[in-house]
Design an enzyme around this catalytic site. Structure first.
Site, mmCIF file in Angstrom:
data_model
loop_
_atom_site.group_PDB
_atom_site.id
_atom_site.type_symbol
_atom_site.label_atom_id
_atom_site.label_comp_id
_atom_site.label_asym_id
_atom_site.label_seq_id
_atom_site.Cartn_x
_atom_site.Cartn_y
_atom_site.Cartn_z
ATOM 1 N N ALA A 89 0.816 -1.225 0.000
ATOM 2 C CA ALA A 89 0.000 0.000 0.000
ATOM 3 C C ALA A 89 0.847 1.271 0.000
ATOM 4 C CB ALA A 89 -0.944 -0.022 1.205
ATOM 5 N N THR A 122 0.385 5.486 -1.692
ATOM 6 C CA THR A 122 -0.017 6.633 -0.851
ATOM 7 C C THR A 122 0.295 7.949 -1.562
ATOM 8 O OG1 THR A 122 2.122 6.549 0.309
ATOM 9 C CG2 THR A 122 0.229 5.458 1.374
ATOM 10 N N PHE A 162 -2.624 1.065 5.091
ATOM 11 C CA PHE A 162 -3.455 0.396 6.098
ATOM 12 C C PHE A 162 -2.983 0.636 7.520
ATOM 13 C CE2 PHE A 162 -6.328 -1.918 3.443
ATOM 14 C CZ PHE A 162 -5.690 -1.845 2.216
ATOM 15 N N GLN A 173 0.472 -6.442 -3.574
ATOM 16 C CA GLN A 173 -0.595 -6.706 -2.599
ATOM 17 C C GLN A 173 -1.717 -5.695 -2.826
ATOM 18 O OE1 GLN A 173 1.255 -7.601 1.558
ATOM 19 N NE2 GLN A 173 2.728 -6.312 0.464
ATOM 20 N N VAL A 193 -4.708 -3.501 -4.516
ATOM 21 C CA VAL A 193 -5.936 -3.873 -5.247
ATOM 22 C C VAL A 193 -6.415 -2.700 -6.110
ATOM 23 C CG1 VAL A 193 -6.634 -5.569 -3.504
ATOM 24 C CG2 VAL A 193 -7.366 -3.186 -3.247
ATOM 25 N N HIS A 211 -3.720 -9.931 -4.103
ATOM 26 C CA HIS A 211 -4.921 -9.727 -3.288
ATOM 27 C C HIS A 211 -6.108 -9.296 -4.120
ATOM 28 C CE1 HIS A 211 -2.193 -9.074 0.466
ATOM 29 N NE2 HIS A 211 -2.284 -10.340 0.116
ATOM 30 N N CYS A 240 -23.154 -16.660 -6.988
ATOM 31 C CA CYS A 240 -22.905 -17.481 -8.188
ATOM 32 C C CYS A 240 -21.569 -17.178 -8.833
ATOM 33 C CB CYS A 240 -24.036 -17.241 -9.202
ATOM 34 S SG CYS A 240 -24.034 -15.589 -9.915
HETATM 35 C C1 BV8 Z 1 -4.825 -16.674 3.944
HETATM 36 C C2 BV8 Z 1 -7.452 -6.980 0.205
HETATM 37 C C3 BV8 Z 1 -5.287 -18.989 4.097
HETATM 38 C C4 BV8 Z 1 -8.641 -6.430 0.895
HETATM 39 C C5 BV8 Z 1 -5.904 -7.674 1.944
HETATM 40 C C6 BV8 Z 1 -2.042 -14.760 12.638
HETATM 41 C C7 BV8 Z 1 -0.681 -14.666 12.355
HETATM 42 C C8 BV8 Z 1 -0.225 -14.660 11.032
HETATM 43 C C9 BV8 Z 1 -1.124 -14.734 9.961
HETATM 44 C C10 BV8 Z 1 -2.474 -14.807 10.251
HETATM 45 C C11 BV8 Z 1 -2.933 -14.821 11.572
HETATM 46 N N1 BV8 Z 1 -4.280 -14.894 11.524
HETATM 47 C C12 BV8 Z 1 -4.698 -14.937 10.227
HETATM 48 C C13 BV8 Z 1 -3.590 -14.891 9.434
HETATM 49 C C14 BV8 Z 1 -3.584 -14.921 7.951
HETATM 50 C C15 BV8 Z 1 -3.953 -13.549 7.402
HETATM 51 C C16 BV8 Z 1 -2.970 -12.499 7.877
HETATM 52 O O1 BV8 Z 1 -1.861 -12.398 7.388
HETATM 53 N N2 BV8 Z 1 -3.410 -11.698 8.857
HETATM 54 C C17 BV8 Z 1 -2.510 -10.659 9.365
HETATM 55 C C18 BV8 Z 1 -3.271 -9.332 9.451
HETATM 56 C C19 BV8 Z 1 -2.018 -11.084 10.753
HETATM 57 N N3 BV8 Z 1 -3.841 -13.668 5.957
HETATM 58 C C20 BV8 Z 1 -4.916 -14.076 5.249
HETATM 59 O O2 BV8 Z 1 -6.005 -14.266 5.726
HETATM 60 C C21 BV8 Z 1 -4.670 -14.305 3.762
HETATM 61 N N4 BV8 Z 1 -5.265 -15.556 3.404
HETATM 62 O O3 BV8 Z 1 -3.900 -16.770 4.703
HETATM 63 O O4 BV8 Z 1 -5.589 -17.720 3.543
HETATM 64 C C22 BV8 Z 1 -6.091 -19.962 3.318
HETATM 65 C C23 BV8 Z 1 -5.417 -20.907 2.545
HETATM 66 C C24 BV8 Z 1 -6.157 -21.837 1.841
HETATM 67 C C25 BV8 Z 1 -7.567 -21.789 1.851
HETATM 68 C C26 BV8 Z 1 -8.221 -20.795 2.592
HETATM 69 C C27 BV8 Z 1 -7.484 -19.862 3.330
HETATM 70 C C28 BV8 Z 1 -5.321 -13.215 2.934
HETATM 71 C C29 BV8 Z 1 -4.589 -11.919 3.149
HETATM 72 C C30 BV8 Z 1 -5.106 -10.868 2.164
HETATM 73 C C31 BV8 Z 1 -6.012 -9.917 2.913
HETATM 74 N N5 BV8 Z 1 -6.430 -8.862 1.978
HETATM 75 N N6 BV8 Z 1 -6.313 -6.749 1.076
HETATM 76 C C32 BV8 Z 1 -8.600 -4.924 0.911
HETATM 77 O O5 BV8 Z 1 -7.611 -4.318 0.421
HETATM 78 O O6 BV8 Z 1 -9.558 -4.372 1.432
HETATM 79 S S1 BV8 Z 1 -4.646 -7.304 2.999
HETATM 80 C C33 BV8 Z 1 -4.243 -5.639 2.959
HETATM 81 O O7 BV8 Z 1 -2.993 -5.585 3.649
HETATM 82 C C34 BV8 Z 1 -3.928 -4.988 1.623
HETATM 83 O O8 BV8 Z 1 -3.890 -5.858 0.525
HETATM 84 C C35 BV8 Z 1 -2.530 -4.395 1.874
HETATM 85 O O9 BV8 Z 1 -1.818 -4.150 0.728
HETATM 86 C C36 BV8 Z 1 -2.022 -5.535 2.635
HETATM 87 C C37 BV8 Z 1 -0.696 -5.499 3.256
HETATM 88 O O10 BV8 Z 1 -0.492 -4.275 3.873
HETATM 89 P P1 BV8 Z 1 0.653 -3.346 3.265
HETATM 90 O O11 BV8 Z 1 0.493 -3.304 1.787
HETATM 91 O O12 BV8 Z 1 1.953 -3.803 3.780
HETATM 92 O O13 BV8 Z 1 0.232 -1.944 3.832
HETATM 93 P P2 BV8 Z 1 0.603 -1.355 5.263
HETATM 94 O O14 BV8 Z 1 -0.230 -0.141 5.496
HETATM 95 O O15 BV8 Z 1 0.581 -2.453 6.273
HETATM 96 O O16 BV8 Z 1 2.136 -0.896 5.101
HETATM 97 C C38 BV8 Z 1 2.437 0.172 4.230
HETATM 98 C C39 BV8 Z 1 3.900 0.465 4.430
HETATM 99 O O17 BV8 Z 1 4.287 1.433 3.467
HETATM 100 C C40 BV8 Z 1 4.221 1.063 5.798
HETATM 101 O O18 BV8 Z 1 5.388 0.445 6.293
HETATM 102 C C41 BV8 Z 1 4.480 2.544 5.500
HETATM 103 O O19 BV8 Z 1 5.475 3.087 6.334
HETATM 104 C C42 BV8 Z 1 4.975 2.486 4.100
HETATM 105 N N7 BV8 Z 1 4.690 3.683 3.296
HETATM 106 C C43 BV8 Z 1 3.593 4.485 3.354
HETATM 107 N N8 BV8 Z 1 3.694 5.437 2.401
HETATM 108 C C44 BV8 Z 1 4.877 5.224 1.749
HETATM 109 C C45 BV8 Z 1 5.510 4.109 2.319
HETATM 110 N N9 BV8 Z 1 6.696 3.644 1.892
HETATM 111 C C46 BV8 Z 1 7.275 4.292 0.863
HETATM 112 N N10 BV8 Z 1 6.719 5.372 0.255
HETATM 113 C C47 BV8 Z 1 5.538 5.874 0.673
HETATM 114 N N11 BV8 Z 1 5.018 6.954 0.062
#
Ligand code: BV8
Length: 237
Positions: free
Chosen positions: A23, A27, A34, A100, A102, A118, A129
């Site tokens: 993400a 930005t 996020f 990652q 969307v 994602h 459906c």
């Molecule tokens: C799955 C779509 C299995 C929706 C998204 C406990 C421990 C570990 C894992 C898990 C757990 N409990 C559950 C899980 C698994 C879970 C998970 O990881 N949870 C996390 C939160 C703990 N994962 C899942 O559920 C995945 N599926 O595991 O399925 C399975 C297998 C077989 C059959 C069935 C099931 C699905 C994960 C996908 C979720 N969907 N998005 C939507 O967008 O609404 S996730 C969402 O987070 C977005 O896609 C986003 O891109 C993604 C990751 O976040 P980041 O992109 O990293 O964004 P973030 O804000 O975190 O960081 C941004 C960074 O950029 C920061 O560091 C910031 O400083 C920096 N920044 C900001 N601006 C700038 C910059 N850097 C440079 N320049 C800038 N200008």
């Protein structure tokens, strides 16, 4: 500055460079990320919103959240960083991008080999459906025209599996890469956060926050994605 100079050399010497974005890559286009202070999850808990349970149990909140996401997206567009990555692909400097995000901005900027891990916000489908729907129908909270089911964005919700082809392609390319650029992600979300560790190549982390997440990389460049990519592009041109 010396790190960016060295990274520009790595990019030119690399024969197979793969990029992973999050993400933070968008930005500078005006899309909140996020987990930063101004991120989406400040007001919403992802697991109570971006999950199948939320879609089933609280469609109104789910619909409200994704309506806001779609409307915000409609007012934003790719920035120079997206265009630079597309130009580097055209010049053979980048092989593919696993994202990652969307928002569809990498493809909109001209990148061809993009793996949307994602899914995509604007690809609406029926949760019943599976048939495609339109963004307009979703925004008007219309039901599926075929089965009357509820419409949803084609994004991977928490608890859902990632699209097989996108994941397999990203994994295949990471294993082949001799350089991986990880840009704008906190690497908190599984399994996308496993990808950088799948490569035997060099890894560089370009992020606004580098403490913690940046460790374990061969190089960490602190800065904004668009600005760092523009600086690198100037050195490479
Ligand atoms: C799955 C779509 C299995 C929706 C998204 C406990 C421990 C570990 C894992 C898990 C757990 N409990 C559950 C899980 C698994 C879970 C998970 O990881 N949870 C996390 C939160 C703990 N994962 C899942 O559920 C995945 N599926 O595991 O399925 C399975 C297998 C077989 C059959 C069935 C099931 C699905 C994960 C996908 C979720 N969907 N998005 C939507 O967008 O609404 S996730 C969402 O987070 C977005 O896609 C986003 O891109 C993604 C990751 O976040 P980041 O992109 O990293 O964004 P973030 O804000 O975190 O960081 C941004 C960074 O950029 C920061 O560091 C910031 O400083 C920096 N920044 C900001 N601006 C700038 C910059 N850097 C440079 N320049 C800038 N200008």
């Amino acid at each position: 500055m010396k790190d960016i100079r060295l990274l520009s050399e790595w990019i030119q010497q690399s024969r197979f460079t793969v990029v992973l974005t999050g993400a933070g890559m968008s930005t500078e286009s005006g899309l909140p990320d996020f987990r930063s202070k101004s991120g989406w999850w400040k007001n919403y808990d992802p697991t109570t919103i971006a999950s199948v349970d939320a879609m089933v149990a609280n469609y109104s909140l789910f619909h409200e959240f994704y309506t806001m996401r779609l409307k915000t997206l409609a007012g934003c567009s790719p920035h120079r960083g997206h265009y630079i990555l597309a130009d580097w692909e055209a010049r053979g400097l980048v092989h593919s991008i696993a994202t990652q995000n969307v928002d569809g901005f990498h493809k909109a900027a001209g990148s061809r080999r993009v793996y949307e891990l994602h899914g995509s916000l604007k690809s609406i489908r029926c949760s019943g459906c599976g048939r495609p729907g339109t963004v307009e129908d979703f925004l008007e909270r219309a039901d599926c025209r075929c089965c009357g089911g509820r419409l949803r964005p084609g994004v991977v919700l928490f608890g859902e599996a990632l699209p097989q082809d996108a994941w397999n392609s990203a994994l295949r390319d990471m294993k082949k890469a001799d350089l991986v650029l990880v840009i704008g992600t906190s690497l908190q979300v599984y399994p996308a956060n496993q990808l950088p560790s799948m490569t035997a190549g060099k890894t560089a982390f370009i992020n606004y926050e580098v403490q913690g997440t940046g460790s374990g990389f061969d190089m960490a460049v602190q800065g904004k994605a668009g600005e760092v990519l523009a600086e690198l592009d100037r050195m490479i041109k």
